[in-house]
Write a protein that holds these residues in place. Sequence first.
Motif, PDB file in Angstrom:
ATOM      1  N   MET A   2       0.686  -1.155   0.181  1.00 43.11           N
ATOM      2  CA  MET A   2      -0.034  -0.029  -0.073  1.00 43.11           C
ATOM      3  C   MET A   2       0.935   1.204  -0.020  1.00 43.11           C
ATOM      4  O   MET A   2       1.721   1.474   1.035  1.00 43.11           O
ATOM      5  N   SER A   3       0.541   2.032  -0.880  1.00 44.89           N
ATOM      6  CA  SER A   3       1.654   3.220  -1.093  1.00 44.89           C
ATOM      7  C   SER A   3       1.008   4.415  -0.069  1.00 44.89           C
ATOM      8  O   SER A   3       0.043   4.324   0.246  1.00 44.89           O
ATOM      9  N   THR A   4       1.932   5.280   0.113  1.00 51.44           N
ATOM     10  CA  THR A   4       1.413   6.353   1.229  1.00 51.44           C
ATOM     11  C   THR A   4       0.388   7.054   0.461  1.00 51.44           C
ATOM     12  O   THR A   4      -0.357   7.718   1.235  1.00 51.44           O
ATOM     13  N   ALA A   5       0.105   7.351  -0.778  1.00 46.03           N
ATOM     14  CA  ALA A   5      -0.883   8.029  -1.546  1.00 46.03           C
ATOM     15  C   ALA A   5      -1.986   7.487  -1.351  1.00 46.03           C
ATOM     16  O   ALA A   5      -3.365   7.943  -1.245  1.00 46.03           O
ATOM     17  N   GLU A   6      -2.436   6.156  -1.147  1.00 43.20           N
ATOM     18  CA  GLU A   6      -3.642   5.464  -0.983  1.00 43.20           C
ATOM     19  C   GLU A   6      -4.083   5.445   0.266  1.00 43.20           C
ATOM     20  O   GLU A   6      -3.348   5.485   1.384  1.00 43.20           O
ATOM     21  N   PRO A   7      -5.307   5.820   0.467  1.00 47.92           N
ATOM     22  CA  PRO A   7      -5.892   5.782   1.697  1.00 47.92           C
ATOM     23  C   PRO A   7      -5.852   4.444   2.754  1.00 47.92           C
ATOM     24  O   PRO A   7      -5.994   3.399   1.950  1.00 47.92           O
ATOM     25  N   ARG A   8      -5.705   4.200   3.865  1.00 45.24           N
ATOM     26  CA  ARG A   8      -5.754   3.432   4.831  1.00 45.24           C
ATOM     27  C   ARG A   8      -6.993   2.622   4.654  1.00 45.24           C
ATOM     28  O   ARG A   8      -8.101   3.373   4.710  1.00 45.24           O
ATOM     29  N   PRO A   9      -7.354   1.211   4.597  1.00 44.36           N
ATOM     30  CA  PRO A   9      -8.154   0.800   4.528  1.00 44.36           C
ATOM     31  C   PRO A   9      -9.277   0.593   6.119  1.00 44.36           C
ATOM     32  O   PRO A   9      -8.314   0.748   7.057  1.00 44.36           O
ATOM     33  N   THR A  10     -10.347   0.511   6.053  1.00 47.45           N
ATOM     34  CA  THR A  10     -10.976   0.286   7.220  1.00 47.45           C
ATOM     35  C   THR A  10     -11.136  -1.120   7.688  1.00 47.45           C
ATOM     36  O   THR A  10     -11.333  -1.922   6.762  1.00 47.45           O
ATOM     37  N   PHE A  11     -10.899  -1.537   8.988  1.00 39.04           N
ATOM     38  CA  PHE A  11     -11.298  -2.883   9.025  1.00 39.04           C
ATOM     39  C   PHE A  11     -12.783  -3.068   9.602  1.00 39.04           C
ATOM     40  O   PHE A  11     -13.338  -2.464  10.275  1.00 39.04           O
ATOM     41  N   LEU A  12     -13.357  -4.068   8.886  1.00 44.78           N
ATOM     42  CA  LEU A  12     -14.600  -4.572   9.171  1.00 44.78           C
ATOM     43  C   LEU A  12     -14.582  -5.882   9.999  1.00 44.78           C
ATOM     44  O   LEU A  12     -13.995  -6.814   9.645  1.00 44.78           O
ATOM     45  N   LEU A  13     -14.856  -5.846  11.324  1.00 42.22           N
ATOM     46  CA  LEU A  13     -14.571  -7.060  11.916  1.00 42.22           C
ATOM     47  C   LEU A  13     -16.044  -7.961  12.521  1.00 42.22           C
ATOM     48  O   LEU A  13     -17.001  -7.318  12.909  1.00 42.22           O
ATOM     49  N   VAL A  14     -15.887  -9.002  12.006  1.00 36.94           N
ATOM     50  CA  VAL A  14     -17.073  -9.988  11.966  1.00 36.94           C
ATOM     51  C   VAL A  14     -16.919 -11.102  12.877  1.00 36.94           C
ATOM     52  O   VAL A  14     -16.018 -11.893  12.971  1.00 36.94           O
ATOM     53  N   HIS A  15     -17.921 -11.006  13.928  1.00 40.65           N
ATOM     54  CA  HIS A  15     -17.665 -11.936  15.004  1.00 40.65           C
ATOM     55  C   HIS A  15     -18.027 -13.293  14.806  1.00 40.65           C
ATOM     56  O   HIS A  15     -18.576 -13.655  13.860  1.00 40.65           O
ATOM     57  N   GLY A  16     -17.735 -14.410  15.586  1.00 46.48           N
ATOM     58  CA  GLY A  16     -18.271 -15.681  15.417  1.00 46.48           C
ATOM     59  C   GLY A  16     -19.538 -16.000  16.285  1.00 46.48           C
ATOM     60  O   GLY A  16     -20.003 -15.159  16.470  1.00 46.48           O
ATOM     61  N   ALA A  17     -19.820 -17.451  16.189  1.00 46.90           N
ATOM     62  CA  ALA A  17     -21.100 -17.789  16.920  1.00 46.90           C
ATOM     63  C   ALA A  17     -20.795 -17.306  18.358  1.00 46.90           C
ATOM     64  O   ALA A  17     -19.819 -17.500  19.039  1.00 46.90           O
ATOM     65  N   TRP A  18     -22.247 -17.187  18.965  1.00 43.26           N
ATOM     66  CA  TRP A  18     -22.402 -17.090  20.235  1.00 43.26           C
ATOM     67  C   TRP A  18     -22.002 -15.909  20.742  1.00 43.26           C
ATOM     68  O   TRP A  18     -21.937 -15.497  22.081  1.00 43.26           O
ATOM     69  N   HIS A  19     -21.570 -15.048  19.881  1.00 42.15           N
ATOM     70  CA  HIS A  19     -20.605 -13.678  20.282  1.00 42.15           C
ATOM     71  C   HIS A  19     -21.554 -12.337  19.977  1.00 42.15           C
ATOM     72  O   HIS A  19     -22.608 -12.590  19.184  1.00 42.15           O
TER      73      HIS A  19
END
Length: 231
Positions: free
Chosen positions: A1-18
Amino acid sequence: MSTAEPRPTFLLVHGAWHRPTCWEPLQAALAAEGWQSRTVTLPSGGPQPTPSAGMYADAEEVSAQLRRIPGPVVVVGHSYGGFPVTQAAGDHPNVTRLVYLAAYVPEEGEYTRGMHGAPQTDDLEGSVPGFEDARGLLYQDLTDEQAELAIGRLVEQSKRSFHEPITQAAWRTVPSTYVLCEQDRALKPAMQEKMAARTGRVERIARSHSPFLSAPAELAALLGSIASTQD
């Protein structure tokens, strides 16, 4: 990832029972490193999960969240969360990488219970009880206080979610990394190894099934490194 590109956002997907609250320590650690993150509330789980809400409903919710996030996204699926992530992420061009965190990496036709040898069933109503020994299987490297809090947040999980099969596998088209938890007692490392072979890269962490609770800073650093590296 170059410095000119925006940092991605993390989408956090939980597991079962959580619930998404399980991600709070990791989100704080990511924020400390300058990363943005969002979570998903999967409808297949809850105090009283909707019986009709299965893996496909979960995948729809992942898709809905992805449509709301501007710019690039790195999707992190934990445990069962690997299923809705695999089903949904391939339809969204803003997804730059999938990260399977001690997660299932299913291919078309596979369902959660089936990956453990259980036959398919037409009876998809009701909920599935969680682990009898959640402390020993999910949280063995947490303090007693941390484990008690985590166990108190566990919820019911719909039976349907474990029996709806994947119809499309995002890891075939989206760059994917597997984070293998070497001390995992819930999803054994040997099974993780087999599934990790379907991804493009494997990272290892000497932690249990829930490093987002036991080692959030260590996991945040690893995720940041993964998100910053191009294959």
